[in-house]
Structures are given as structure tokens and as C-alpha cells.
Design a protein around this motif. Sequence first.
Motif, PDB file in Angstrom:
ATOM      1  N   ASN A  41       0.814  -1.216   0.000  1.00  0.00           N
ATOM      2  CA  ASN A  41       0.000   0.000   0.000  1.00  0.00           C
ATOM      3  C   ASN A  41       0.849   1.266   0.000  1.00  0.00           C
ATOM      4  OD1 ASN A  41      -2.396  -1.462  -0.002  1.00  0.00           O
ATOM      5  ND2 ASN A  41      -2.548  -1.472   2.228  1.00  0.00           N
TER       6      ASN A  41
ATOM      7  N   ASP B  90       1.447   2.567  -3.494  1.00  0.00           N
ATOM      8  CA  ASP B  90       0.285   3.173  -4.134  1.00  0.00           C
ATOM      9  C   ASP B  90      -0.075   4.524  -3.529  1.00  0.00           C
ATOM     10  OD1 ASP B  90       0.264   0.793  -5.553  1.00  0.00           O
ATOM     11  OD2 ASP B  90      -1.166  -0.138  -4.189  1.00  0.00           O
TER      12      ASP B  90
ATOM     13  N   ARG C 235       0.775   6.302 -11.504  1.00  0.00           N
ATOM     14  CA  ARG C 235      -0.212   5.806 -10.563  1.00  0.00           C
ATOM     15  C   ARG C 235      -0.010   4.298 -10.520  1.00  0.00           C
ATOM     16  NH1 ARG C 235      -5.745   8.249 -12.641  1.00  0.00           N
ATOM     17  NH2 ARG C 235      -4.785   7.571 -14.556  1.00  0.00           N
ATOM     18  N   THR C 236      -0.053   3.733  -9.329  1.00  0.00           N
ATOM     19  CA  THR C 236       0.144   2.294  -9.200  1.00  0.00           C
ATOM     20  C   THR C 236      -0.937   1.687  -8.323  1.00  0.00           C
ATOM     21  OG1 THR C 236       1.564   2.482  -7.236  1.00  0.00           O
ATOM     22  CG2 THR C 236       2.671   2.532  -9.389  1.00  0.00           C
ATOM     23  N   HIS C 237      -1.104   0.387  -8.498  1.00  0.00           N
ATOM     24  CA  HIS C 237      -1.973  -0.367  -7.604  1.00  0.00           C
ATOM     25  C   HIS C 237      -1.383  -1.770  -7.485  1.00  0.00           C
ATOM     26  CE1 HIS C 237      -6.322  -1.600  -6.392  1.00  0.00           C
ATOM     27  NE2 HIS C 237      -5.494  -1.574  -5.369  1.00  0.00           N
TER      28      HIS C 237
END
Length: 143
Positions: A17, A20, A67-69
Motif C-alpha cells: 500500500n 500506491d 499511478r500504481t496499484h
Amino acid sequence: MNTDLHAIQNLLARFANSFDLKDWDALCACLASSIYTDYSDLRGTPPEQMSNQHYVELRRMALQELRTHHLGGNTEIEISGEQARAKVSTIIFRQNAAGETLHTHCLYEFGLHKVSSSWLINAIVQKVFWSDGQTAIHAGIVK
């Protein structure tokens, strides 16, 4: 043992997390002062030992424009005293401002150790199954 298992699961979630959320202090707090890393499958860089601050700075520079997830599952954890190993099947979604994407399907293998009743990550190995998209959007890839 269940307390340790729960603490490790939370640590691994916090690690993912933090990328992100771009919470680099939280990422650093997940790591031992020195960590072994092997991202050779994705980045083309050799395995190396580095400080937690250097690791975080490399990730910050590579991901600041994306942007990452990070989604993880199929987690396996083996605890042996003050040491542990964990495997986490992960999909990393990445997107730049132009909407171009790079998604990586991989397995993370973590080494962990317990220090003063807290678990820390001291080894990170990423095994890439495959990636989809534009590798050029990820500044951390040097291949």
C-alpha cells in the motif's frame, strides 16, 4: 505464532500500500536497515544489498510519475523463530499521465526478521511471470 502471522500479513500489506499511496516513510518503516534485493527479472539490474533509504529513493524516483496499484494474494508465510519467509502473488498496475499502462504479474519472495517484537523485511526478490503494456513508462526499468 498467530500474532506473528497476523503481524507479517499486516507488514506485507503496508509494504504494498505504501507504493500506491506514495508514502515513502511508511515504506522505509517496513524495511530492515539493510536489505537484499533482486529485481533482475523486471529491471535488468543485478541483485544487491542496499540501505533501506537507498531502496526507498530508487522506488520514489522510478514511480513518482506513475499511478500504481499493487494487489497481492495467495500469500504463503513460514515462520521459524525470529526469521520468516513469505511468498505473495502480485499484480502491479501502473499508469502514466498519458494513460499508457504497464501491468506486471509476479511473485514476491520476502525474507523477514523480528527485531524487538516487530517484523521487518530484509530481503525482496521479484519473480516476473509476464508484463503487459509499455515498459518505457517505468523509469526503473533499465533493460
